[in-house]
Design an enzyme around this catalytic site. Structure first.
Site, PDB file in Angstrom:
ATOM      1  CG  HIS A   1      34.188   2.298 -52.427  1.00 56.48           C
ATOM      2  ND1 HIS A   1      35.217   1.879 -51.481  1.00 56.48           N
ATOM      3  CD2 HIS A   1      34.264   3.399 -51.368  1.00 56.48           C
ATOM      4  CE1 HIS A   1      35.936   2.520 -50.445  1.00 56.48           C
ATOM      5  NE2 HIS A   1      35.168   3.779 -50.462  1.00 56.48           N
TER       6      HIS A   1
ATOM      7  CD  GLU B   1      34.047   9.459 -47.236  1.00 53.69           C
ATOM      8  OE1 GLU B   1      33.476  10.483 -47.329  1.00 53.69           O
ATOM      9  OE2 GLU B   1      34.119   8.407 -47.390  1.00 53.69           O
TER      10      GLU B   1
END
Length: 196
Positions: free
Chosen positions: A10, A83
């Site tokens: 990202h 994550e």
């Protein structure tokens, strides 16, 4: 069976810029990160993907929407691609944590130390193994296009590489915000074998 896994981390967030641990906290990308994502957007332009997967967190969704907008209606937003959850360390910096013995042990051996209130390594690895196993059916189905796009997080990309590339470890790889990382995978002996 072969698969090309095109992984994109990202775009940059405020916490990335401030070097804070960012796991499950759901914040978006900075407007200026769109410029840094432009090279990835250009690489993906005109390319087709058999399937598009994206972490369900805002920073990944916003990144996908910018770099490959034609896919957002068919993308699979998957919690397994989040994550690691850093628990009490979320939002903290190295300087804030460096005097903690548990933190120093975790840096040396993240597989055996769990961040307080965070995610155990076995769970993190388990959900990524589960994700990789789900790609087996995709690769078995006949198709000329065996390319898959995954928009996710730095730790996830590192772990996917470490899990599939023989003789490698988590810290052997890096994935900066807005970078592209391609893994070429072959399914052999019941597991995915990768190379860059």
């Amino acid at each position: 069976m072969e698969l090309e896994l095109v992984c994109v981390r990202h775009g940059t967030t405020k916490w990335n810029k401030e070097k804070r641990y960012l796991g499950h906290t759901d914040i978006g990308i900075l407007p200026e990160s769109l410029t840094k994502l432009m090279p990835v957007k250009k690489v993906l332009e005109g390319r087709t993907f058999r399937k598009v997967y994206c972490s369900d967190l805002k920073r990944c969704r916003e990144t996908l929407d910018w770099i490959y907008p034609s896919s957002t209606d068919r993308a699979v937003f998957d919690r397994r691609l989040r994550e690691m959850d850093f628990g009490e360390w979320e939002g903290q910096t190295y300087d804030q944590l460096r005097h903690s013995e548990v933190y120093r042990e975790w840096l040396d051996n993240p597989q055996s130390v769990t961040p307080p209130g965070g995610e155990a390594w076995a769970h993190f690895q388990g959900r990524l193994t589960d994700f990789m196993n789900s790609l087996t059916a995709l690769a078995q189905a006949e198709s000329k296009d065996n390319r898959v796009l995954v928009v996710t997080h730095g730790g996830v990309i590192r772990q996917l590489a470490a899990m599939t590339i023989s003789g490698s470890a988590f810290w052997d790889f890096s994935a900066d915000p807005g970078s592209l990382f391609t893994l070429k995978l072959t399914f052999e002996g019941g597991k995915w074998i990768g190379h860059l």
